[in-house]
Design an enzyme around this catalytic site. Structure first.
Site, PDB file in Angstrom:
ATOM      1  N   GLY A   8       0.861  -1.190   0.000  1.00  0.00           N
ATOM      2  CA  GLY A   8       0.000   0.000   0.000  1.00  0.00           C
ATOM      3  C   GLY A   8       0.889   1.229   0.000  1.00  0.00           C
ATOM      4  N   GLY A  11       0.260   5.420  -1.463  1.00  0.00           N
ATOM      5  CA  GLY A  11      -0.704   6.345  -0.894  1.00  0.00           C
ATOM      6  C   GLY A  11      -0.050   7.462  -0.104  1.00  0.00           C
ATOM      7  N   GLN A  12      -0.885   8.142   0.681  1.00  0.00           N
ATOM      8  CA  GLN A  12      -0.412   9.325   1.410  1.00  0.00           C
ATOM      9  C   GLN A  12       0.715   8.980   2.379  1.00  0.00           C
ATOM     10  OE1 GLN A  12      -3.145  11.192   4.172  1.00  0.00           O
ATOM     11  NE2 GLN A  12      -2.091  13.150   4.057  1.00  0.00           N
ATOM     12  N   ASP A  34       2.129  -2.132  -4.276  1.00  0.00           N
ATOM     13  CA  ASP A  34       0.803  -1.506  -4.293  1.00  0.00           C
ATOM     14  C   ASP A  34      -0.004  -2.168  -5.409  1.00  0.00           C
ATOM     15  OD1 ASP A  34      -0.235   1.477  -3.082  1.00  0.00           O
ATOM     16  OD2 ASP A  34      -1.326   0.737  -4.841  1.00  0.00           O
ATOM     17  N   ASP A  52      -1.475  -7.299  -4.993  1.00  0.00           N
ATOM     18  CA  ASP A  52      -2.815  -7.081  -4.449  1.00  0.00           C
ATOM     19  C   ASP A  52      -2.876  -7.673  -3.043  1.00  0.00           C
ATOM     20  OD1 ASP A  52      -5.477  -6.991  -3.794  1.00  0.00           O
ATOM     21  OD2 ASP A  52      -6.191  -7.927  -5.642  1.00  0.00           O
ATOM     22  N   TYR A 142     -15.186   1.817   8.620  1.00  0.00           N
ATOM     23  CA  TYR A 142     -13.727   1.989   8.753  1.00  0.00           C
ATOM     24  C   TYR A 142     -13.308   1.816  10.219  1.00  0.00           C
ATOM     25  CZ  TYR A 142      -9.256   4.601   8.576  1.00  0.00           C
ATOM     26  OH  TYR A 142      -7.948   4.997   8.673  1.00  0.00           O
ATOM     27  N   LYS A 146     -10.976  -1.065  11.954  1.00  0.00           N
ATOM     28  CA  LYS A 146      -9.745  -0.747  12.691  1.00  0.00           C
ATOM     29  C   LYS A 146      -9.821  -1.304  14.115  1.00  0.00           C
ATOM     30  CE  LYS A 146      -7.352   1.440   9.567  1.00  0.00           C
ATOM     31  NZ  LYS A 146      -6.151   0.811   9.005  1.00  0.00           N
TER      32      LYS A 146
HETATM   33  P1  NAD Z   1      -4.151   5.927   0.943  1.00  0.00           P
HETATM   34  O1  NAD Z   1      -5.547   5.664   0.523  1.00  0.00           O
HETATM   35  O2  NAD Z   1      -3.533   7.229   0.627  1.00  0.00           O
HETATM   36  O3  NAD Z   1      -3.202   4.789   0.384  1.00  0.00           O
HETATM   37  C1  NAD Z   1      -3.556   3.427   0.401  1.00  0.00           C
HETATM   38  C2  NAD Z   1      -2.764   2.737  -0.676  1.00  0.00           C
HETATM   39  O4  NAD Z   1      -3.151   1.358  -0.666  1.00  0.00           O
HETATM   40  C3  NAD Z   1      -3.046   3.269  -2.085  1.00  0.00           C
HETATM   41  O5  NAD Z   1      -1.851   3.544  -2.762  1.00  0.00           O
HETATM   42  C4  NAD Z   1      -3.807   2.136  -2.754  1.00  0.00           C
HETATM   43  O6  NAD Z   1      -3.534   2.033  -4.139  1.00  0.00           O
HETATM   44  C5  NAD Z   1      -3.272   0.945  -1.997  1.00  0.00           C
HETATM   45  N1  NAD Z   1      -4.174  -0.207  -2.085  1.00  0.00           N
HETATM   46  C6  NAD Z   1      -5.520  -0.201  -2.034  1.00  0.00           C
HETATM   47  N2  NAD Z   1      -5.986  -1.452  -2.181  1.00  0.00           N
HETATM   48  C7  NAD Z   1      -4.906  -2.253  -2.310  1.00  0.00           C
HETATM   49  C8  NAD Z   1      -4.740  -3.638  -2.494  1.00  0.00           C
HETATM   50  N3  NAD Z   1      -5.776  -4.468  -2.587  1.00  0.00           N
HETATM   51  N4  NAD Z   1      -3.490  -4.114  -2.590  1.00  0.00           N
HETATM   52  C9  NAD Z   1      -2.405  -3.298  -2.525  1.00  0.00           C
HETATM   53  N5  NAD Z   1      -2.509  -1.974  -2.358  1.00  0.00           N
HETATM   54  C10 NAD Z   1      -3.745  -1.454  -2.253  1.00  0.00           C
HETATM   55  O7  NAD Z   1      -4.101   5.650   2.525  1.00  0.00           O
HETATM   56  P2  NAD Z   1      -3.068   6.247   3.576  1.00  0.00           P
HETATM   57  O8  NAD Z   1      -3.607   7.538   4.035  1.00  0.00           O
HETATM   58  O9  NAD Z   1      -1.704   6.155   3.060  1.00  0.00           O
HETATM   59  O10 NAD Z   1      -3.306   5.218   4.774  1.00  0.00           O
HETATM   60  C11 NAD Z   1      -2.509   4.064   4.950  1.00  0.00           C
HETATM   61  C12 NAD Z   1      -2.982   3.363   6.190  1.00  0.00           C
HETATM   62  O11 NAD Z   1      -2.934   4.257   7.316  1.00  0.00           O
HETATM   63  C13 NAD Z   1      -4.428   2.873   6.125  1.00  0.00           C
HETATM   64  O12 NAD Z   1      -4.545   1.667   6.838  1.00  0.00           O
HETATM   65  C14 NAD Z   1      -5.203   3.944   6.850  1.00  0.00           C
HETATM   66  O13 NAD Z   1      -6.358   3.441   7.419  1.00  0.00           O
HETATM   67  C15 NAD Z   1      -4.209   4.340   7.918  1.00  0.00           C
HETATM   68  N6  NAD Z   1      -4.475   5.686   8.425  1.00  0.00           N
HETATM   69  C16 NAD Z   1      -4.317   6.782   7.633  1.00  0.00           C
HETATM   70  C17 NAD Z   1      -4.589   8.037   8.138  1.00  0.00           C
HETATM   71  C18 NAD Z   1      -4.432   9.281   7.309  1.00  0.00           C
HETATM   72  O14 NAD Z   1      -4.810  10.368   7.761  1.00  0.00           O
HETATM   73  N7  NAD Z   1      -3.865   9.199   6.112  1.00  0.00           N
HETATM   74  C19 NAD Z   1      -5.033   8.175   9.464  1.00  0.00           C
HETATM   75  C20 NAD Z   1      -5.228   7.037  10.226  1.00  0.00           C
HETATM   76  C21 NAD Z   1      -4.914   5.792   9.712  1.00  0.00           C
HETATM   77  N1  SER Z   2      -7.552  10.347   8.139  1.00  0.00           N
HETATM   78  C1  SER Z   2      -8.332   9.157   8.326  1.00  0.00           C
HETATM   79  C2  SER Z   2      -9.687   9.323   7.780  1.00  0.00           C
HETATM   80  O1  SER Z   2     -10.159  10.441   7.798  1.00  0.00           O
HETATM   81  C3  SER Z   2      -8.410   8.805   9.804  1.00  0.00           C
HETATM   82  O2  SER Z   2      -8.128   7.475   9.935  1.00  0.00           O
HETATM   83  O3  SER Z   2     -10.271   8.365   7.357  1.00  0.00           O
END
Ligand code: NAD
Ligand code: SER
Length: 311
Positions: A8, A11-12, A34, A52, A142, A146
């Site tokens: 993954g 992503g961000q 990813d 995947d 969600y 979690k």
């Molecule tokens: P994001 O959506 O920016 O990135 C997720 C990545 O996972 C993407 O690049 C997507 O292409 C990839 N992905 C989706 N399905 C997939 C699959 N089947 N196989 C492989 N890759 C796949 O999310 P993020 O913000 O980078 O978050 C990453 C983790 O951190 C998540 O578990 C999210 O719940 C957690 N999180 C994020 C935040 C936040 O503010 N960004 C806050 C709390 C928790």
């Molecule tokens: N930034 C995330 C969301 O808004 C928190 O897990 O889903």
């Protein structure tokens, strides 16, 4: 140095985490993976594989074949996107976790990082300085995924000795990569709109306080937690973590102090209900005492860096 997989990675969080891990452990040690066919060019400094997280056998054979010992599992649907497709969100957010936990249970992996979220809390949770251990009745798919993930992580640690570590990230704010469909995304979008148009329409009300964190702090926390000796980690569900908490109005005020012509208005949508169910601020004293966590960025410092760097 054994290999590390970030699943993954596009992503961000993944984009910045891969870069930070490569800086620390070497470009070839950290494999980005990813669902996407190609990774962002910013990650071209090291290996990338299309994988995947739902392809259990594909993930297993890649990890075993490459002798990977550490996995950061980031693939998930975030809060807002998950509400639009609850069944798939549950599947993606849970199945990938079991694949990785089971590999560790079998001894193939030594260490796992899996992120949780402030979304594990719900409307019955004390909203201010939310404690580490408290009422947790999440109302989003969600948040439910979690919370269940946290329970399973703790179970695999207690029952099978799996070294799994986790953080309840607040909303993350970054400029190197865009957010992927969360309720806290407004706090990133606002900077792009401030720079390009000088105004922003917020999908949350002016007075909706949420826990947030600048990405540099989140990446540092993740790496620090993964480096702590196992016996120091007392919480195997997920650690509360605090950065800075603010409302959209307070964030706009800080932006205006640097960009006086900035304007904001409000048009709350379905994400308001999600935000209303989450805490205003977080007590992260357990992370501070167990592994020395301390945030570096307050709201003012974060706003300054964001306005300087958002393109
Ligand atoms: P994001 O959506 O920016 O990135 C997720 C990545 O996972 C993407 O690049 C997507 O292409 C990839 N992905 C989706 N399905 C997939 C699959 N089947 N196989 C492989 N890759 C796949 O999310 P993020 O913000 O980078 O978050 C990453 C983790 O951190 C998540 O578990 C999210 O719940 C957690 N999180 C994020 C935040 C936040 O503010 N960004 C806050 C709390 C928790
Ligand atoms: N930034 C995330 C969301 O808004 C928190 O897990 O889903």
């Amino acid at each position: 140095m054994s290999k590390i997989l970030v699943l993954g990675s596009c992503g961000q969080i993944g984009t910045e985490l891969v870069l930070a891990l490569r800086e620390k452990f070497g470009n070839q040690t950290v494999i980005a993976a990813d669902l996407k066919e190609a990774c962002p060019t910013i990650l071209n400094n090291g290996p990338y594989i299309q994988l995947d997280a739902l392809d259990k056998e594909g993930v297993r054979s890649y990890i075993i074949g490459e002798n990977i010992k550490e996995v950061y599992l980031l693939a998930a649907l975030l809060s807002a996107t998950a509400e639009k497709n609850p069944e798939f969100a549950w599947r993606l957010n849970m199945e990938g976790l079991f694949t990785i936990l089971d590999l560790a249970k079998e001894g193939q992996l030594q260490k796992i990082f899996w992120p949780s979220s402030i979304a594990v809390f719900g409307p019955t949770t004390p909203a201010n300085q939310t404690p580490q251990h408290t009422v947790m009745e999440p109302t989003t798919v969600y948040g439910i995924s979690k919370q269940a993930g946290e329970r399973w992580c703790e179970y695999y640690f207690n029952k099978y000795g799996v070294d799994v570590r986790s953080i309840r990230y607040p909303g993350l704010i970054s400029y190197k990569s865009l957010p992927g469909g969360g309720t806290t995304d407004y706090a990133v979008d606002i900077f792009y709109k401030a720079k390009s148009e000088g105004k922003f329409t917020c999908f949350l009300n002016a007075d909706t306080a949420l826990p947030m964190m600048f990405m540099d702090d989140a990446i540092r926390a993740t790496i620090e937690l993964m480096e702590v000796p196992s016996e120091q980690i007392k919480i195997r569900s997920a650690y509360n973590l605090a950065g800075c908490s603010f409302t959209p109005a307070e964030l706009a005020f800080e932006i205006k102090s640097i960009q006086p012509n900035f304007e904001i208005d409000y048009a709350p949508d379905f994400r308001q209900t999600i935000a209303d169910s989450w805490p205003n601020s977080i007590d992260d004293s357990a992370a501070a005492s167990d592994w020395g966590w301390k945030a570096h960025f307050d709201t003012k410092a974060m706003v300054k860096v964001m306005l300087e760097n958002v393109q």
